[in-house]
Design a protein around this motif. Sequence first.
Motif, mmCIF file in Angstrom:
data_model
loop_
_atom_site.group_PDB
_atom_site.id
_atom_site.type_symbol
_atom_site.label_atom_id
_atom_site.label_comp_id
_atom_site.label_asym_id
_atom_site.label_seq_id
_atom_site.Cartn_x
_atom_site.Cartn_y
_atom_site.Cartn_z
ATOM 1 N N ASP A 184 0.770 -1.323 0.066
ATOM 2 C CA ASP A 184 -0.008 0.076 -0.189
ATOM 3 C C ASP A 184 0.785 1.297 0.008
ATOM 4 O OD1 ASP A 184 -2.283 -1.474 0.093
ATOM 5 O OD2 ASP A 184 -2.566 -1.424 2.280
ATOM 6 N N ALA A 185 1.959 1.242 0.702
ATOM 7 C CA ALA A 185 2.840 2.273 0.617
ATOM 8 C C ALA A 185 3.602 2.449 -0.732
ATOM 9 C CB ALA A 185 3.942 2.243 1.794
ATOM 10 N N PHE A 186 3.971 1.540 -1.456
ATOM 11 C CA PHE A 186 4.539 1.461 -2.613
ATOM 12 C C PHE A 186 3.506 2.305 -3.871
ATOM 13 C CE2 PHE A 186 7.187 -2.859 -2.149
ATOM 14 C CZ PHE A 186 8.152 -2.099 -1.579
ATOM 15 N N TRP A 187 2.233 1.876 -3.584
ATOM 16 C CA TRP A 187 1.395 2.495 -4.608
ATOM 17 C C TRP A 187 -0.042 2.986 -4.161
ATOM 18 C CZ3 TRP A 187 2.941 -2.949 -5.514
ATOM 19 C CH2 TRP A 187 4.087 -3.165 -6.321
ATOM 20 N N PRO A 188 0.054 4.255 -4.056
ATOM 21 C CA PRO A 188 -1.086 4.904 -3.489
ATOM 22 C C PRO A 188 -2.526 4.956 -4.445
ATOM 23 C CG PRO A 188 0.521 6.603 -4.053
ATOM 24 C CD PRO A 188 0.869 5.182 -4.323
ATOM 25 N N GLY A 189 -2.780 3.560 -4.822
ATOM 26 C CA GLY A 189 -3.732 3.802 -6.066
ATOM 27 C C GLY A 189 -5.131 3.861 -5.521
ATOM 28 N N GLU A 190 -6.158 4.090 -6.385
ATOM 29 C CA GLU A 190 -7.364 4.549 -6.163
ATOM 30 C C GLU A 190 -8.252 3.169 -5.578
ATOM 31 O OE1 GLU A 190 -9.446 6.177 -9.412
ATOM 32 O OE2 GLU A 190 -8.760 8.021 -9.132
ATOM 33 N N ARG A 191 -8.075 2.096 -6.339
ATOM 34 C CA ARG A 191 -8.696 0.737 -5.749
ATOM 35 C C ARG A 191 -7.625 -0.272 -5.666
ATOM 36 N NH1 ARG A 191 -13.172 -1.156 -9.636
ATOM 37 N NH2 ARG A 191 -11.791 -0.176 -11.293
ATOM 38 N N SER A 192 -7.854 -1.430 -4.939
ATOM 39 C CA SER A 192 -6.957 -2.375 -4.774
ATOM 40 C C SER A 192 -7.503 -3.645 -4.339
ATOM 41 C CB SER A 192 -5.783 -2.092 -3.623
ATOM 42 O OG SER A 192 -6.400 -2.053 -2.334
ATOM 43 N N ARG A 193 -6.984 -4.952 -4.794
ATOM 44 C CA ARG A 193 -7.231 -6.156 -4.035
ATOM 45 C C ARG A 193 -6.238 -6.921 -3.558
ATOM 46 N NH1 ARG A 193 -11.407 -3.789 -6.304
ATOM 47 N NH2 ARG A 193 -12.724 -4.456 -7.882
ATOM 48 N N TYR A 194 -6.539 -7.710 -2.638
ATOM 49 C CA TYR A 194 -5.547 -8.571 -1.935
ATOM 50 C C TYR A 194 -6.174 -9.892 -1.832
ATOM 51 C CZ TYR A 194 -2.032 -9.995 1.359
ATOM 52 O OH TYR A 194 -0.899 -10.703 1.801
ATOM 53 N N ARG A 195 -5.506 -10.823 -1.954
ATOM 54 C CA ARG A 195 -6.106 -12.268 -1.886
ATOM 55 C C ARG A 195 -4.905 -13.219 -1.617
ATOM 56 N NH1 ARG A 195 -9.978 -14.304 -6.619
ATOM 57 N NH2 ARG A 195 -10.865 -12.368 -5.717
ATOM 58 N N SER A 196 -4.815 -13.880 -0.514
ATOM 59 C CA SER A 196 -3.971 -15.078 -0.087
ATOM 60 C C SER A 196 -4.325 -16.143 -0.769
ATOM 61 C CB SER A 196 -3.830 -15.033 1.388
ATOM 62 O OG SER A 196 -4.992 -15.509 1.858
ATOM 63 N N LEU A 197 -3.469 -17.127 -0.857
ATOM 64 C CA LEU A 197 -3.564 -18.512 -1.791
ATOM 65 C C LEU A 197 -2.633 -19.156 -1.240
ATOM 66 C CD1 LEU A 197 -2.757 -18.143 -5.374
ATOM 67 C CD2 LEU A 197 -2.500 -16.157 -3.990
ATOM 68 N N LEU A 198 -2.554 -20.577 -1.842
ATOM 69 C CA LEU A 198 -1.580 -21.497 -2.015
ATOM 70 C C LEU A 198 -1.160 -21.995 -0.433
ATOM 71 C CD1 LEU A 198 0.995 -20.616 -4.834
ATOM 72 C CD2 LEU A 198 -1.372 -21.757 -4.816
ATOM 73 N N LEU A 199 -1.417 -23.181 -0.205
ATOM 74 C CA LEU A 199 -1.024 -23.885 1.055
ATOM 75 C C LEU A 199 0.616 -23.780 1.078
ATOM 76 C CD1 LEU A 199 -2.209 -25.421 3.389
ATOM 77 C CD2 LEU A 199 -1.781 -27.497 2.268
ATOM 78 N N VAL A 214 -7.970 -32.857 0.170
ATOM 79 C CA VAL A 214 -7.339 -32.548 1.370
ATOM 80 C C VAL A 214 -6.752 -31.077 1.641
ATOM 81 C CG1 VAL A 214 -5.819 -33.238 3.361
ATOM 82 C CG2 VAL A 214 -7.419 -35.021 1.918
ATOM 83 N N SER A 215 -5.930 -31.019 0.674
ATOM 84 C CA SER A 215 -5.394 -29.633 0.324
ATOM 85 C C SER A 215 -6.145 -28.610 0.342
ATOM 86 C CB SER A 215 -4.136 -29.837 -0.574
ATOM 87 O OG SER A 215 -3.144 -30.777 -0.217
ATOM 88 N N ASP A 216 -7.102 -28.629 -0.695
ATOM 89 C CA ASP A 216 -8.016 -27.792 -0.791
ATOM 90 C C ASP A 216 -8.898 -27.189 0.128
ATOM 91 O OD1 ASP A 216 -7.327 -27.514 -3.767
ATOM 92 O OD2 ASP A 216 -8.947 -28.771 -4.407
ATOM 93 N N ILE A 217 -9.132 -28.270 1.172
ATOM 94 C CA ILE A 217 -9.973 -27.943 2.384
ATOM 95 C C ILE A 217 -9.303 -27.055 3.217
ATOM 96 C CG2 ILE A 217 -11.302 -29.140 4.199
ATOM 97 C CD1 ILE A 217 -12.383 -31.169 2.485
ATOM 98 N N LEU A 218 -7.867 -27.700 3.685
ATOM 99 C CA LEU A 218 -7.106 -26.950 4.462
ATOM 100 C C LEU A 218 -6.520 -25.549 3.820
ATOM 101 C CD1 LEU A 218 -5.456 -27.515 7.125
ATOM 102 C CD2 LEU A 218 -3.651 -28.443 5.724
ATOM 103 N N THR A 219 -6.470 -25.484 2.823
ATOM 104 C CA THR A 219 -6.319 -24.203 2.314
ATOM 105 C C THR A 219 -7.402 -23.240 2.639
ATOM 106 O OG1 THR A 219 -4.633 -24.983 0.370
ATOM 107 C CG2 THR A 219 -5.453 -22.777 0.432
ATOM 108 N N PRO A 224 -4.157 -18.815 7.525
ATOM 109 C CA PRO A 224 -2.718 -18.559 7.875
ATOM 110 C C PRO A 224 -1.715 -19.514 7.386
ATOM 111 C CG PRO A 224 -4.075 -18.246 10.096
ATOM 112 C CD PRO A 224 -4.971 -18.848 8.867
ATOM 113 N N LEU A 225 -2.502 -20.716 6.717
ATOM 114 C CA LEU A 225 -1.358 -21.670 6.230
ATOM 115 C C LEU A 225 -1.208 -21.350 4.540
ATOM 116 C CD1 LEU A 225 -2.661 -24.952 7.813
ATOM 117 C CD2 LEU A 225 -0.632 -23.494 8.420
ATOM 118 N N ARG A 226 -1.636 -20.219 4.386
ATOM 119 C CA ARG A 226 -1.502 -19.764 2.943
ATOM 120 C C ARG A 226 -0.142 -18.974 2.809
ATOM 121 N NH1 ARG A 226 -7.772 -17.262 2.207
ATOM 122 N NH2 ARG A 226 -8.773 -18.978 2.661
ATOM 123 N N SER A 227 0.589 -19.251 2.069
ATOM 124 C CA SER A 227 1.852 -18.762 2.091
ATOM 125 C C SER A 227 2.287 -17.713 1.035
ATOM 126 C CB SER A 227 2.992 -19.789 1.437
ATOM 127 O OG SER A 227 2.617 -20.558 0.217
#
Length: 237
Positions: A184-199, A214-219, A224-227
């Motif tokens: 957010d400090a790098f780019w003071p943009g008008e709109r943003s999206r943030y999404r965590s993913l991947l076990l 099994v992995s899909d459900i855990l993810t 917090p386990l999304r890297s």
Amino acid sequence: MDAHTDKQAEQDRIKDVYRRWHGGAALDRYAWHRPEILQQVAARSRAFAALLSETVGGDLSGLRVLDVGCGTGGFLRQLIDWGADPAKLTGTELQQDRLDHARHFTAGGVSWRLGTLDTMGLHGFDLVTTQTVFSSILDAELRRELAAQMWRTLRPGGWVLVFDFRYDNPRNRNVRKVTRAELDAFWPGERSRYRSLLLAPPIHRLLARAPWMVSDILTAVAPPLRSHFMYMVQKGG
């Protein structure tokens, strides 16, 4: 040591890390046919598709795209599969062998550039992307410089897209996490999206022989386990 020397030393360190890593035994863990890698690639593609359709739209044919640190060109090939025009795509890379691979295995028309972004004078892009590049840069000032260079190449109303690590890797001192506050400090943009993913890869490798569910459900149930994360931000008009 002056700022220019510091910057060059950091760039040389990054080149050396990738040179030693590329083609080494460590790559065996990322072989395309491994079950956990197949699952991660599918999850990443779904996330890319969702974010891009929400922001730049479903028709990629007119999109001017710059992929910073394009590696062997995999993301640009994905965009071409989704309808992007090769003639409107540009990839930059520090390693000549990776750029040669990208050129050989990608549709003609893509512009491939060797070197650092600050030397290229590029501008007017609709989408500027980078994947696991910021986490490879340990120097905070060099990170800020790259972010500013990416922002300058972007047209008003265009988007930056970043895919990278949420956490430090205690086994790899050449990687440092990228935080949401930093983005957010790098780019003071008008709109943003943030999404965590991947076990997290160590967990995913342990579950490689288990059913994919099994992995899909855990993810899904344990964020917090999304890297990794994907982040998009739009430049103001």
